[in-house]
Design an enzyme around this catalytic site. Sequence first.
Site: not given
Length: 326
Positions: A39-41, A182
């Site tokens: 998961l992205d930060p 994204r």
Amino acid sequence: MTNDGIIIINKQQNMTSHDVVAQVRRIFGIRRIGHTGTLDPMATGVLPVCVGRATRIMEYLDLDLKEYRCSMKLGRRMDTQDVWGQETARVSPERVNLIRREDVEAAFAAFHGVISQTPPMYSAVRVNGKKLYEYARAGETAEVKARKIYIDRLAIEAMDLGRGYESTVTFSVRCSKGTYIRAICEEAGERLGVYGAMSALIREASGAFRIEDTVELAELAVMDKKHRERLLLNIPDPLVHFGELEVQEYDARRLLNGLPVWIDHCTFGSEPEYRNKEFPLPIRPEFRRAYRAFGPVEGKKTFLGVVFADEAYENVKADKIFYTRG
């Protein structure tokens, strides 16, 4: 009790998935830990973390679909494809305010089924042994090949338009492993002609695990050992796309010793989901013949491991054994 199983963490913002693994490692006091999908930060939500022997199931989860809820803001293009990066281009607020609901619906209509997507430069995809974000941070470029992803469902949940750079579109998506939300935001913004960048992302489900199954790291850290271990889900729980079979004691010993077992010695509870139907993307052929195998151990039905039937469906043989004698 045992430290083998899956714990579902509700990841918070400003943490990498690696940060979560490091904290779970400290909390459980065991090094053999890994997550099942980055998961992205700045993203939050479902992050399954495998503990102990459960780390060996991760290669079996390619068939899992993931569910997200995402918000994107219109009007600006960002180098990271989200609002936390550096702006690289923008249109005027007046141009953004011309966007209508039907424009948004048309821009998102293409995101369905099997499509091609190019991974973002700010991602952990490796090219020539180096992660893309390492190239990006060094100001370097790399040739990134598009790859096939699968979008099972995408639904627009809300639109807050006519507010300049605060104009927001919120959507939900159910998609395959390897999909970058994204990138969907950026491409939708390009289709609208006004740019777009992700502004919030929640993973609401990953395969069999949902947001209601999660625990936060802060809660986990203050639990006693027995409470933590009760939260560990069983190793075979996420293997929902595989079939299930049971063998008797003699054949259980054969499987545990790496020997094949005749099909007619097995009692089948269910068949692999994709034995007779297609997954939208290429999968390992063995997954069409994969089973969770159970057998009696000290009189109790026990998970032994993952077995594959041969192509002729004459016998099954263990691919990985998970049972260990205490």
